[in-house]
Enzyme design. Structure first.
Site, PDB file in Angstrom:
ATOM      1  N   GLY A 118       0.828  -1.219   0.000  1.00  0.00           N
ATOM      2  CA  GLY A 118       0.000   0.000   0.000  1.00  0.00           C
ATOM      3  C   GLY A 118       0.851   1.253   0.000  1.00  0.00           C
ATOM      4  CB  ALA A 119       4.049   2.017  -1.491  1.00  0.00           C
ATOM      5  NE  ARG A 142      -4.915   3.933  -5.607  1.00  0.00           N
ATOM      6  CZ  ARG A 142      -5.074   4.924  -4.731  1.00  0.00           C
ATOM      7  NH1 ARG A 142      -5.783   5.990  -5.070  1.00  0.00           N
ATOM      8  NH2 ARG A 142      -4.547   4.860  -3.531  1.00  0.00           N
ATOM      9  CB  SER A 172      -5.811   1.460  13.742  1.00  0.00           C
ATOM     10  OG  SER A 172      -6.668   2.551  14.034  1.00  0.00           O
ATOM     11  CE1 TYR A 178      -9.348   0.197   9.402  1.00  0.00           C
ATOM     12  CE2 TYR A 178      -9.810   1.547  11.335  1.00  0.00           C
ATOM     13  CZ  TYR A 178      -8.947   1.136  10.329  1.00  0.00           C
ATOM     14  OH  TYR A 178      -7.669   1.664  10.257  1.00  0.00           O
ATOM     15  CD  GLU A 180      -5.471   8.441  -1.979  1.00  0.00           C
ATOM     16  OE1 GLU A 180      -5.914   7.291  -2.168  1.00  0.00           O
ATOM     17  OE2 GLU A 180      -4.723   9.013  -2.785  1.00  0.00           O
TER      18      GLU A 180
END
Ligand code: NDP
Ligand code: 8X3
Length: 253
Positions: free
Chosen positions: A9-10, A35, A140, A153, A189
């Site tokens: 996830g960079a 992406r 988290s 989550y 994001e």
């Protein structure tokens, strides 16, 4: 011999900030994400800014076959990974369980928990064979506390907390370091994704106080990675000054 970091996830946020920081310190960088255009532009940016080697792997951590195929496609010299940053993750929605969207639950569990495990299994075996390595799990505050409507989550991040502790035990005989970093609010994001692309709603999450920046978490990870060989930081909870817990804030709105 330059060290190697693999960051899942960079393409954005914390992962991207880690890529910049580790590249600045001459690590060779493996960047991953779904992406591909963002991976390619980040690769060029890192090479131009820091003159380091960058390898891109374009895959979805939810897909076990894609994970294995992509990681196994790494040339042998890129498999000597010193640091794995298990960072890819997301939250979708903020609703009570009875109104939850089950496909979103699947995506969160498959990404944050199963994806992290798929990547870890492959890389940990290389680290064990090479007798070196440090795994950073990005958890988290949601893995330490549960807040209203955060249900699934929070469950995925509690699982990351548990897996971090489990890895610490399982990798103990192999001297692989394992560290969890548990951030509070970081402006990335993350909230845009959580609120389905609603940028206005996402912006409100960070209003009235100074949130963490992705670079703050990258610096924390860098600190954990650079402790002496006999030292392991098991976990760190890192918050904005204005956020005491998942639910206590001091905002000037
Ligand atoms: P961003 O949304 O900015 O970045 C998330 C990254 O994860 C992106 O690079 C995205 O890449 C990648 N990703 C998401 N799903 C997948 C997937 N299925 N396969 C591969 N890559 C994926 O958010 P953050 O930087 O904030 O999030 C990074 C981590 O930090 C997450 O684990 C998040 O839970 C955690 N975190 C964030 C906090 C915050 O307040 N922002 C606080 C505490 C923890 P792509 O879309 O290209 O696949
Ligand atoms: C992201 C922080 O508080 O939105 O993990 O869960 S929070």
């Amino acid at each position: 011999m330059p060290k190697i970091v693999l960051i899942t996830g960079a393409t954005s946020g914390i992962g991207k900030a880690c890529a910049h920081l580790f590249a600045q310190y001459n690590y060779h960088i493996i960047i991953t994400g779904r992406r591909n255009s963002l991976l390619q532009s980040l690769k060029e940016e890192l090479k131009n800014l820091y003159h380091t080697e960058v390898y891109t792997l374009n895959f979805d951590v939810q897909n076990k076959e894609e994970v294995n195929l992509n990681l196994e496609s790494l040339p042998p010299e890129w498999r000597a990974i010193d640091v794995l940053i298990n960072n890819a993750g997301l939250s979708l929605g903020l609703t009570p369980i009875q109104e939850g969207i089950t496909n979103d639950w699947d995506t969160m569990l498959d990404t944050n928990v199963k994806g992290l495990l798929y990547v870890t299994k492959v890389v940990a075996n290389w680290m064990i064979a090479n007798r070196k390595g440090h795994i950073i799990n990005v958890g988290s505050v949601a893995g330490k506390e549960v807040y209203a409507n955060g249900n699934v989550y929070c469950a995925t991040k509690h699982a990351v907390d548990a897996l971090n502790k489990a890895m610490r035990i399982d990798f103990l005989p192999h001297a692989i370091k394992v560290t969890a970093i548990h951030p509070g609010a970081v402006e990335t994001e993350f909230s845009v994704v959580r609120f389905g692309g609603d940028e206005q709603k996402a912006k409100k999450v960070y209003e009235g106080y100074e949130s963490l920046r992705p670079e703050d978490i990258a610096e924390t990870i860098w600190f954990a990675v650079n402790t002496p060989p006999h030292v392991n930081i098991n976990e760190m909870v890192v918050m904005p000054l204005a956020q005491a817990s998942a639910t206590y804030w001091h905002k000037n709105l």
